[in-house]
Design a protein around this motif. Structure first.
Motif, PDB file in Angstrom:
ATOM      1  N   ALA A  56       7.897   0.493   7.517  1.00 61.46           N
ATOM      2  CA  ALA A  56       6.618  -0.126   7.178  1.00 61.46           C
ATOM      3  C   ALA A  56       6.825  -0.945   5.910  1.00 61.46           C
ATOM      4  O   ALA A  56       7.822  -0.775   5.200  1.00 61.46           O
ATOM      5  N   GLN A  57       5.884  -1.844   5.648  1.00 61.45           N
ATOM      6  CA  GLN A  57       6.042  -2.699   4.478  1.00 61.45           C
ATOM      7  C   GLN A  57       4.686  -3.090   3.927  1.00 61.45           C
ATOM      8  O   GLN A  57       3.675  -2.984   4.615  1.00 61.45           O
ATOM      9  N   LEU A  58       4.682  -3.538   2.685  1.00 59.90           N
ATOM     10  CA  LEU A  58       3.475  -4.160   2.177  1.00 59.90           C
ATOM     11  C   LEU A  58       3.843  -5.413   1.394  1.00 59.90           C
ATOM     12  O   LEU A  58       4.949  -5.560   0.882  1.00 59.90           O
ATOM     13  N   LEU A  59       2.889  -6.330   1.366  1.00 60.56           N
ATOM     14  CA  LEU A  59       3.133  -7.646   0.800  1.00 60.56           C
ATOM     15  C   LEU A  59       2.484  -7.775  -0.577  1.00 60.56           C
ATOM     16  O   LEU A  59       1.352  -7.337  -0.775  1.00 60.56           O
ATOM     17  N   VAL A  60       3.231  -8.345  -1.493  1.00 59.17           N
ATOM     18  CA  VAL A  60       2.707  -8.649  -2.820  1.00 59.17           C
ATOM     19  C   VAL A  60       2.619 -10.158  -2.935  1.00 59.17           C
ATOM     20  O   VAL A  60       3.563 -10.865  -2.580  1.00 59.17           O
ATOM     21  N   GLU A  61       1.479 -10.634  -3.389  1.00 59.58           N
ATOM     22  CA  GLU A  61       1.310 -12.072  -3.510  1.00 59.58           C
ATOM     23  C   GLU A  61       0.882 -12.414  -4.928  1.00 59.58           C
ATOM     24  O   GLU A  61      -0.101 -11.875  -5.424  1.00 59.58           O
ATOM     25  N   ALA A  62       1.662 -13.295  -5.551  1.00 62.00           N
ATOM     26  CA  ALA A  62       1.376 -13.669  -6.936  1.00 62.00           C
ATOM     27  C   ALA A  62       1.154 -15.169  -7.016  1.00 62.00           C
ATOM     28  O   ALA A  62       1.647 -15.903  -6.169  1.00 62.00           O
ATOM     29  N   PRO A  63       0.436 -15.627  -8.033  1.00 65.19           N
ATOM     30  CA  PRO A  63       0.206 -17.067  -8.140  1.00 65.19           C
ATOM     31  C   PRO A  63       1.489 -17.857  -8.415  1.00 65.19           C
ATOM     32  O   PRO A  63       1.534 -19.047  -8.168  1.00 65.19           O
ATOM     33  N   GLY A  64       2.514 -17.193  -8.923  1.00 68.78           N
ATOM     34  CA  GLY A  64       3.759 -17.912  -9.182  1.00 68.78           C
ATOM     35  C   GLY A  64       4.868 -16.923  -9.475  1.00 68.78           C
ATOM     36  O   GLY A  64       4.640 -15.715  -9.557  1.00 68.78           O
ATOM     37  N   ARG A  65       6.079 -17.453  -9.662  1.00 69.96           N
ATOM     38  CA  ARG A  65       7.215 -16.565  -9.891  1.00 69.96           C
ATOM     39  C   ARG A  65       7.130 -15.775 -11.195  1.00 69.96           C
ATOM     40  O   ARG A  65       7.462 -14.589 -11.199  1.00 69.96           O
ATOM     41  N   PRO A  66       6.716 -16.394 -12.291  1.00 70.02           N
ATOM     42  CA  PRO A  66       6.661 -15.608 -13.536  1.00 70.02           C
ATOM     43  C   PRO A  66       5.719 -14.406 -13.415  1.00 70.02           C
ATOM     44  O   PRO A  66       6.065 -13.298 -13.836  1.00 70.02           O
ATOM     45  N   LEU A 104       8.140  -8.243  -0.805  1.00 69.69           N
ATOM     46  CA  LEU A 104       7.804  -7.180   0.130  1.00 69.69           C
ATOM     47  C   LEU A 104       8.327  -5.871  -0.433  1.00 69.69           C
ATOM     48  O   LEU A 104       9.443  -5.823  -0.953  1.00 69.69           O
ATOM     49  N   LEU A 105       7.502  -4.833  -0.315  1.00 65.27           N
ATOM     50  CA  LEU A 105       8.033  -3.498  -0.571  1.00 65.27           C
ATOM     51  C   LEU A 105       8.186  -2.845   0.795  1.00 65.27           C
ATOM     52  O   LEU A 105       7.218  -2.724   1.546  1.00 65.27           O
ATOM     53  N   CYS A 106       9.409  -2.487   1.148  1.00 63.20           N
ATOM     54  CA  CYS A 106       9.675  -1.933   2.473  1.00 63.20           C
ATOM     55  C   CYS A 106      10.075  -0.475   2.316  1.00 63.20           C
ATOM     56  O   CYS A 106      10.822  -0.123   1.400  1.00 63.20           O
ATOM     57  N   ALA A 107       9.577   0.360   3.216  1.00 62.18           N
ATOM     58  CA  ALA A 107       9.934   1.774   3.182  1.00 62.18           C
ATOM     59  C   ALA A 107      10.388   2.193   4.574  1.00 62.18           C
ATOM     60  O   ALA A 107       9.809   1.770   5.577  1.00 62.18           O
ATOM     61  N   THR A 108      11.437   3.005   4.624  1.00 60.17           N
ATOM     62  CA  THR A 108      11.854   3.569   5.902  1.00 60.17           C
ATOM     63  C   THR A 108      11.884   5.084   5.769  1.00 60.17           C
ATOM     64  O   THR A 108      12.192   5.622   4.704  1.00 60.17           O
ATOM     65  N   ALA A 109      11.506   5.755   6.866  1.00 61.71           N
ATOM     66  CA  ALA A 109      11.486   7.212   6.860  1.00 61.71           C
ATOM     67  C   ALA A 109      11.701   7.688   8.303  1.00 61.71           C
ATOM     68  O   ALA A 109      11.825   6.872   9.217  1.00 61.71           O
ATOM     69  N   ASP A 110      11.728   9.016   8.489  1.00 59.23           N
ATOM     70  CA  ASP A 110      11.897   9.532   9.846  1.00 59.23           C
ATOM     71  C   ASP A 110      10.722   9.135  10.726  1.00 59.23           C
ATOM     72  O   ASP A 110      10.877   8.875  11.901  1.00 59.23           O
ATOM     73  N   ASP A 111       9.532   9.127  10.146  1.00 58.65           N
ATOM     74  CA  ASP A 111       8.387   8.684  10.925  1.00 58.65           C
ATOM     75  C   ASP A 111       7.565   7.706  10.098  1.00 58.65           C
ATOM     76  O   ASP A 111       7.546   7.763   8.864  1.00 58.65           O
ATOM     77  N   VAL A 112       6.887   6.822  10.810  1.00 63.01           N
ATOM     78  CA  VAL A 112       6.208   5.722  10.136  1.00 63.01           C
ATOM     79  C   VAL A 112       5.056   6.229   9.266  1.00 63.01           C
ATOM     80  O   VAL A 112       4.719   5.612   8.255  1.00 63.01           O
ATOM     81  N   ALA A 113       4.478   7.389   9.640  1.00 64.91           N
ATOM     82  CA  ALA A 113       3.360   7.920   8.857  1.00 64.91           C
ATOM     83  C   ALA A 113       3.804   8.222   7.422  1.00 64.91           C
ATOM     84  O   ALA A 113       3.091   7.927   6.459  1.00 64.91           O
ATOM     85  N   THR A 114       4.998   8.787   7.276  1.00 62.88           N
ATOM     86  CA  THR A 114       5.524   9.070   5.942  1.00 62.88           C
ATOM     87  C   THR A 114       5.695   7.786   5.149  1.00 62.88           C
ATOM     88  O   THR A 114       5.308   7.698   3.974  1.00 62.88           O
ATOM     89  N   ALA A 115       6.272   6.776   5.822  1.00 60.06           N
ATOM     90  CA  ALA A 115       6.500   5.498   5.150  1.00 60.06           C
ATOM     91  C   ALA A 115       5.166   4.879   4.726  1.00 60.06           C
ATOM     92  O   ALA A 115       5.010   4.423   3.583  1.00 60.06           O
ATOM     93  N   LEU A 116       4.205   4.892   5.640  1.00 57.69           N
ATOM     94  CA  LEU A 116       2.895   4.308   5.336  1.00 57.69           C
ATOM     95  C   LEU A 116       2.196   5.072   4.210  1.00 57.69           C
ATOM     96  O   LEU A 116       1.603   4.470   3.312  1.00 57.69           O
ATOM     97  N   GLY A 117       2.278   6.405   4.279  1.00 60.55           N
ATOM     98  CA  GLY A 117       1.633   7.234   3.263  1.00 60.55           C
ATOM     99  C   GLY A 117       2.194   6.946   1.880  1.00 60.55           C
ATOM    100  O   GLY A 117       1.451   6.787   0.907  1.00 60.55           O
ATOM    101  N   TRP A 118       3.513   6.843   1.817  1.00 64.51           N
ATOM    102  CA  TRP A 118       4.152   6.572   0.529  1.00 64.51           C
ATOM    103  C   TRP A 118       3.749   5.198  -0.002  1.00 64.51           C
ATOM    104  O   TRP A 118       3.425   5.034  -1.179  1.00 64.51           O
ATOM    105  N   LEU A 119       3.750   4.208   0.898  1.00 63.89           N
ATOM    106  CA  LEU A 119       3.375   2.857   0.483  1.00 63.89           C
ATOM    107  C   LEU A 119       1.933   2.831  -0.021  1.00 63.89           C
ATOM    108  O   LEU A 119       1.605   2.147  -0.984  1.00 63.89           O
ATOM    109  N   LYS A 120       1.091   3.610   0.647  1.00 60.97           N
ATOM    110  CA  LYS A 120      -0.327   3.635   0.284  1.00 60.97           C
ATOM    111  C   LYS A 120      -0.490   4.192  -1.134  1.00 60.97           C
ATOM    112  O   LYS A 120      -1.167   3.601  -1.971  1.00 60.97           O
TER     113      LYS A 120
END
Ligand code: ADP
Ligand code: ZN
Ligand code: ZN
Length: 726
Positions: free
Chosen positions: A683-693, A633-649
């Motif tokens: 806010a957060q976003l999910l990364v999904e990989a076929p395996g750990r490597p 997970l990449l998680c971001a925190t900010a004063d407002d969720v819009a900033t966090a979402l914008g950065w994640l985007k």
């Protein structure tokens, strides 16, 4: 001689190490703490390398202030461990080091501890006193104990019957004295092993001296701990050290007592985050200098340096508390496995309800599974049955079935536990009349209710919809989140059973250790009839008079957004069921549910973990959830969720070109369900990989971008590799 370049890991939130120069440095200074100038102040870090060339021209490097040679240097394998943890969990090395090291390391600690707690043995006078008929006294009782079990540590004797006074008395009379250390592998009071235990010990000890993970799957009370202790004994006899990890501080004193009692002459070091600085440093240094045979502790103790490591045990390996949820988000269980491989020693993962990751690893032959199928001392498994509440009117969440079962216990003078499943899982909407659940149309996850902006959201792929007015399947307008109507539970019980003593056990009632102990004591003495508890009640405590457990709100985990929620529910219900009927009396567990035919409850009723694991793993495979994929997970925190979402985007867009190259999927950002926490929005976003490597390869490339990106004001981010919840 020209000055040497030293590379230092500093506790600062920056990805790199820092180069300095120093005079008179040798390879022996690797792994030593060092004081250096940093910006306009000074910091203490750790020397992790003596590189031939620096990142900057040598003449621009500053000299170190002082190398702390009075503290011992951390060994190379320890440096490799923290280095791996830093890379795998994408965290600055200096911060990993700062977390793993006790704040004030002192060489003197190794010796101090050893002398402070001598092994006391009978003297000639003591033996005479024992054989002569003396007036009974506490000191004499103490002599008898030593006579029976052999020499013991002073601390252990002081904790015993006569306490400090008896020890002082016996010392003053010259009956006991610090003795010559006998064999630290000597065992006291060990029962004969059952055939299953014997077979387990033999299979595992055959792997001493090589890397081999074992999954010890044994029902509660099957004697797993006894198996660990026998292995530990053999390890000590080989002149090696054992590391035993337990999930919670609350469980350490119990096990510590058992271990210390079993190995009276061995030095047991107990390490957890609640220790005072001095004690932590002392234990750490004793382990590092090879003076302690056994190290016992919570997740942090996976970082204890052990020069003669021979065995690692991870008890209750499935427990979520092995994963740290802040700062360096490491899994102690996973690091323990890495360490066992690095040091070529066997590792035993024990549990009645193993994690599906470990179970799968055993299925595929990476781990060896060893099962203990029966309880060591004859005792029945509790009967477990789902109670269908679809056609019942509940009284503040309680069904008539449950109330009658409690009533029967009251009449017999036994205890009941009403167990409220209230884990922080995101609520999903459901229809009580047809069983509809708010599922994501695009993936196998459920949609999560976000009350703040009246939306349903998928935390996996970020699809979202408004909250429907009625059930899309049957038109029922009374759709609701799971788990409503349990707030007044305690009052309802008190009204129904006016003479019963109702005791609530949760974080509020047991804020401190002392309060918690007092509560346990009260229950143990039978001073409560009905206990109302949350997950705190599930673990490790035996109450002989507790014979009934009623479970409320279990269904909410069945359909929670987090794909691990059903696994946790199964584990928790097995555990909480294990609380019922541990004494002479048989136990019974009732689980209130709208889905009595759900495979989870059916397997639970048959105590069939293997079947349940098989079903869950099939589902995970289809849905491509771990262990069939790896997440971050990449998680971001900010004063407002819009900033966090914008950065994640933006970050996501930057990642897309190379994500593909690694076969990795980066999903859209979503606000977290609890968007606001401590005045910040998340806010957060999910990364999904076929395996750990693949995940690792992608993350190291991506995190370089993340670190290099221009900082956004007030925005903070972190990566969570192998997150415990998504
Ligand atoms: P687990 O760790 O699997 O829950 P424990 O090792 O705590 O099980 O054992 C459960 C109980 O059975 C303990 O009271 C323990 O002392 C006892 N016990 C374990 N093995 C034996 C044995 N071989 N003979 C007699 N009692 C045993
Ligand atoms: Zn989805
Ligand atoms: Zn419906």
């Amino acid at each position: 001689m020209s000055p040497v370049i030293v590379r230092v890991a500093l506790p600062v939130p920056l990805p790199q190490c820092f180069d300095y120069t120093a005079e008179n440095v040798t390879a022996g200074d690797l792994g030593r703490c060092v004081r250096v100038p940093f910006g306009r102040s000074e910091k203490t870090g750790l020397i992790v390398d003596l590189p031939d060339a620096a990142d900057l021209p040598v003449e621009r490097l500053k000299p170190v202030i002082a190398i702390q040679r009075e503290a011992p240097a951390l060994p190379a394998d320890w440096l490799a461990l923290v280095d791996f943890a830093a890379r795998y969990y994408q965290h600055p090395l200096g911060e990993v080091v700062a977390m793993a090291l006790p704040p004030r390391l002192r060489k003197a600690d190794a010796v101090a501890g050893a002398e402070a707690d001598p092994l006391l043995d009978l003297t000639a006078q003591g033996r005479d006193a024992l054989s002569a008929s003396q007036r009974e006294s506490r000191a004499l009782a103490l002599l008898r104990e030593i006579g029976a079990h052999g020499p013991r540590r002073r601390s252990l004797l002081r904790a015993g019957e006569g306490g400090t006074a008896a020890v002082a008395d016996a010392l003053k009379r010259g009956w006991i004295a610090p003795g010559v250390a006998p064999d630290p592998a000597a065992m006291a009071g060990a029962p004969d092993l059952t055939d299953e235990q014997q077979a387990a010990v033999e299979a595992m000890s055959a792997s001493f001296g090589q890397f081999q993970p074992f999954l010890l799957a044994g029902v509660t009370g099957s004697g797993k701990t006894e198996v660990y202790l026998r292995l530990v004994q053999q390890v000590i006899a080989r002149g090696e050290q054992a590391l035993i990890l337990v999930p919670e501080i609350a469980l350490t004193p119990q096990l510590e007592g058992r271990v210390a009692g079993r190995f009276p002459a061995a030095r047991v070091v107990s390490l957890h985050s609640a220790l005072a600085e001095g004690a932590r440093s002392q234990g750490f240094v004793q382990a590092m200098e090879g003076r302690a045979e056994i190290v016992l502790g919570t997740r942090l103790s996976v970082f204890t340096p052990l020069p003669r490591l021979g065995l690692i045990v991870v008890d209750e390996e499935h427990d979520a508390s092995y994963k740290q949820h802040e700062g360096v988000r490491y899994s102690a269980r996973d690091l323990a496995i890495w360490r066992a491989r690095q040091r070529r020693v066997p590792i035993v993962l024990g549990s009645a309800t193993p994690s599906l990751e470990s179970w799968h690893a055993a299925d595929t032959g990476r781990y060896r599974r060893i099962e203990l199928t029966s309880r060591a001392v004859a005792a029945h498994m509790p009967t477990v049955r789902p109670v269908d509440v679809r056609r019942e009117t509940l009284q503040n969440g309680l069904s008539e079935h449950l109330l009658r079962a409690i009533d029967a216990r009251l009449k017999r003078g036994e205890q009941s536990l009403v167990f409220l499943n209230r884990r922080g899982y995101a609520p999903v909407l459901s229809c009580p009349s047809c069983g509809w659940v708010s599922r994501c149309p695009h993936c196998t996850a459920n949609l999560v209710l976000h009350l703040a902006d009246k939306r349903l959201r998928c935390h996996h792929c970020s699809c979202e919809t408004p909250i429907p007015m009625a059930c899309p399947d049957c038109g029922n307008q009374d759709i609701q989140p799971f788990g409503r109507g349990t707030q007044r539970l305690e009052e309802t019980l008190a009204e129904r059973f006016p003479t019963a003593r109702v005791l609530r056990i949760d974080r509020d009632a047991a804020r401190t250790r002392a309060q918690w102990d007092a509560l346990l004591d009260q229950i143990g003495k039978g001073e409560a009839d009905i206990l109302v508890g949350t997950q705190m009640m599930a673990k490790g405590h035996d109450f002989p008079k507790l014979t009934f457990v009623g479970v409320l709100n279990a269904d909410s985990s069945l359909f929670a957004a987090d794909f691990r929620a059903p696994e946790r529910l199964f584990q928790q219900l097995m555990q909480v069921g294990g609380r019922a009927g541990r004494g002479e009396l048989p136990g019974e567990v009732m689980v209130q549910t709208q889905y009595p035919d759900h495979p989870l409850y059916q397997c639970l009723a048959r105590h069939d973990f293997a079947r349940y694991a098989e079903l869950q793993l099939q589902e995970r495979k289809q849905a491509r959830f771990p262990p069939f994929a790896a997440n971050a997970l990449l998680c971001a925190t900010a004063d407002d969720v819009a900033t966090a979402l914008g950065w994640l985007k933006e970050t996501r867009e930057a990642a897309l070109p190379f994500a593909q190259a690694f076969g990795v999927q980066v999903f859209d950002a979503v606000p977290m369900r609890m968007v606001r926490l401590a005045r910040r929005e998340r806010a957060q976003l999910l990364v999904e990989a076929p395996g750990r490597p693949a995940l690792q390869a992608f993350l190291s490339a991506w995190s370089r971008h993340l670190w290099a990106a221009k900082p956004v004001r007030g925005l903070r981010w972190h990566l969570d590799v192998d997150p415990a919840e998504v």
